[in-house]
Enzyme design. Structure first.
Site, mmCIF file in Angstrom:
data_model
loop_
_atom_site.group_PDB
_atom_site.id
_atom_site.type_symbol
_atom_site.label_atom_id
_atom_site.label_comp_id
_atom_site.label_asym_id
_atom_site.label_seq_id
_atom_site.Cartn_x
_atom_site.Cartn_y
_atom_site.Cartn_z
ATOM 1 N N HIS A 141 4.995 5.992 -0.766
ATOM 2 C CA HIS A 141 4.047 6.710 0.077
ATOM 3 C C HIS A 141 3.376 7.826 -0.725
ATOM 4 O O HIS A 141 3.934 8.331 -1.697
ATOM 5 C CB HIS A 141 4.746 7.320 1.295
ATOM 6 C CG HIS A 141 4.991 6.338 2.392
ATOM 7 N ND1 HIS A 141 6.256 5.994 2.812
ATOM 8 C CD2 HIS A 141 4.135 5.609 3.149
ATOM 9 C CE1 HIS A 141 6.167 5.111 3.794
ATOM 10 N NE2 HIS A 141 4.903 4.859 4.013
ATOM 11 N N TYR B 119 8.642 7.813 9.114
ATOM 12 C CA TYR B 119 9.309 6.515 9.113
ATOM 13 C C TYR B 119 10.786 6.613 9.479
ATOM 14 O O TYR B 119 11.415 5.616 9.794
ATOM 15 C CB TYR B 119 9.201 5.872 7.724
ATOM 16 C CG TYR B 119 7.970 5.023 7.532
ATOM 17 C CD1 TYR B 119 8.073 3.644 7.375
ATOM 18 C CD2 TYR B 119 6.705 5.593 7.508
ATOM 19 C CE1 TYR B 119 6.951 2.864 7.192
ATOM 20 C CE2 TYR B 119 5.577 4.819 7.329
ATOM 21 C CZ TYR B 119 5.702 3.456 7.170
ATOM 22 O OH TYR B 119 4.584 2.682 6.997
ATOM 23 N N LYS C 183 -1.060 -0.682 -0.740
ATOM 24 C CA LYS C 183 -1.742 0.343 0.051
ATOM 25 C C LYS C 183 -1.628 1.721 -0.585
ATOM 26 O O LYS C 183 -2.565 2.519 -0.554
ATOM 27 C CB LYS C 183 -1.167 0.370 1.466
ATOM 28 C CG LYS C 183 -1.869 1.327 2.411
ATOM 29 C CD LYS C 183 -1.266 1.232 3.803
ATOM 30 C CE LYS C 183 -1.937 2.217 4.760
ATOM 31 N NZ LYS C 183 -1.348 2.148 6.115
ATOM 32 N N HIS D 129 6.645 -4.493 10.324
ATOM 33 C CA HIS D 129 6.905 -3.189 9.698
ATOM 34 C C HIS D 129 8.372 -2.790 9.790
ATOM 35 O O HIS D 129 8.773 -1.767 9.242
ATOM 36 C CB HIS D 129 6.045 -2.133 10.390
ATOM 37 C CG HIS D 129 5.309 -1.248 9.426
ATOM 38 N ND1 HIS D 129 4.539 -1.721 8.388
ATOM 39 C CD2 HIS D 129 5.246 0.106 9.334
ATOM 40 C CE1 HIS D 129 4.015 -0.713 7.719
ATOM 41 N NE2 HIS D 129 4.440 0.410 8.264
ATOM 42 N N ARG E 172 10.456 -2.359 6.341
ATOM 43 C CA ARG E 172 10.107 -1.149 5.592
ATOM 44 C C ARG E 172 10.642 0.096 6.299
ATOM 45 O O ARG E 172 11.233 0.980 5.671
ATOM 46 C CB ARG E 172 8.590 -1.091 5.444
ATOM 47 C CG ARG E 172 8.059 0.058 4.605
ATOM 48 C CD ARG E 172 6.585 -0.209 4.278
ATOM 49 N NE ARG E 172 5.885 0.953 3.766
ATOM 50 C CZ ARG E 172 5.946 1.376 2.509
ATOM 51 N NH1 ARG E 172 6.697 0.724 1.637
ATOM 52 N NH2 ARG E 172 5.259 2.435 2.117
ATOM 53 N N ARG F 154 5.739 -3.873 2.421
ATOM 54 C CA ARG F 154 4.910 -4.125 3.593
ATOM 55 C C ARG F 154 4.817 -5.624 3.808
ATOM 56 O O ARG F 154 4.953 -6.411 2.865
ATOM 57 C CB ARG F 154 3.517 -3.528 3.402
ATOM 58 C CG ARG F 154 3.511 -2.017 3.194
ATOM 59 C CD ARG F 154 2.126 -1.508 2.849
ATOM 60 N NE ARG F 154 2.094 -0.044 2.746
ATOM 61 C CZ ARG F 154 2.387 0.634 1.632
ATOM 62 N NH1 ARG F 154 2.719 -0.018 0.517
ATOM 63 N NH2 ARG F 154 2.337 1.961 1.630
#
Length: 228
Positions: A203, A212, A85, A177, A180, A58
């Site tokens: 994730h 994604y 995250k 973003h 990623r 990220r």
């Protein structure tokens, strides 16, 4: 759990929010090749792009990288993310990136940045602001750029990605973003299974990983192995 990404591709009818364009490996290669690495800022930006892609990082993780949390050896590099995250237990996450042999190897790009910025034995932020020198007067030697001690902000990382894409003539909504998203889509194009992609992207759910993947890009075949 054995189904592959190719088996779960489908379009979404819920994409009302903004979808940035992924900087997939083929596009990233175009961008990096346009960077002038004779300039200190170019060496830094090349490392940011390749490292961010290879680690599916990220923009906040790129900005927060500290020299003390990166270990180098003959095989590659290991990055410890103290805050991520997806790390719900706050125990830290380790990202391993293998060493390659081409000019697009992220480990080599990182090492080149350390040398150019004289950060080999330093501590603190990896990626810092670089101020371009003023134009030299006639007959004077060219002035050298100066570098700060504070970390780039995550917004600065996003602006660097946008600027480099623009410089390379790419069109589309690229942002912080994009690295990623592009890395995950590139993995899908290789036919990487969903379990491996989830591990790579860090994730928490398979559903988020799937969101994604850019369907139109996932239909072609390239390889993450080209990083080496």
């Amino acid at each position: 759990m054995s189904e592959t990404v190719a088996g779960i591709r489908r379009t979404s009818t819920e994409s009302a929010s903004r979808q940035v364009k992924g900087l997939t490996w083929d596009l990233l290669s175009e961008v990096v090749e346009q960077i002038d690495t004779d300039e200190l800022v170019g060496v830094r930006d090349k490392a940011i792009l390749l490292l961010g892609f290879a680690g599916a990082l990220r923009r906040s993780e790129v900005a927060a990288l500290c020299l003390e949390n990166v270990a180098l050896d003959d095989d590659g590099m290991r990055i410890r993310l103290d805050r991520s995250k997806g790390d719900r237990t706050s125990q830290g996450v380790e990202v391993a990136i293998p060493r390659g042999i081409t000019a697009l190897c992220p480990v080599r790009a990182y090492e080149a940045w350390l040398r150019a910025a004289r950060l080999k034995d330093a501590k603190g932020p990896v990626f810092r602001r670089v101020w371009l020198p003023p134009a030299a007067q006639a007959g004077d030697p060219p002035a050298l750029p100066s570098m700060g001690t504070e970390a780039l902000s995550d917004r600065s990382v996003a602006r660097i990605i946008q600027k480099r894409c623009l410089d390379a003539g790419l069109t589309g909504d690229f942002s912080g973003h994009s690295l990623r998203r592009g890395a995950i889509t590139t993995g899908a194009r290789d036919g990487t299974d969903l379990v491996s992609l989830k591990r790579f992207s860090r994730h928490q759910t398979f559903g988020v990983v799937e969101k994604y993947i850019e369907v139109e890009d996932a239909m072609t075949n390239t390889t993450l192995a080209e990083l080496s």
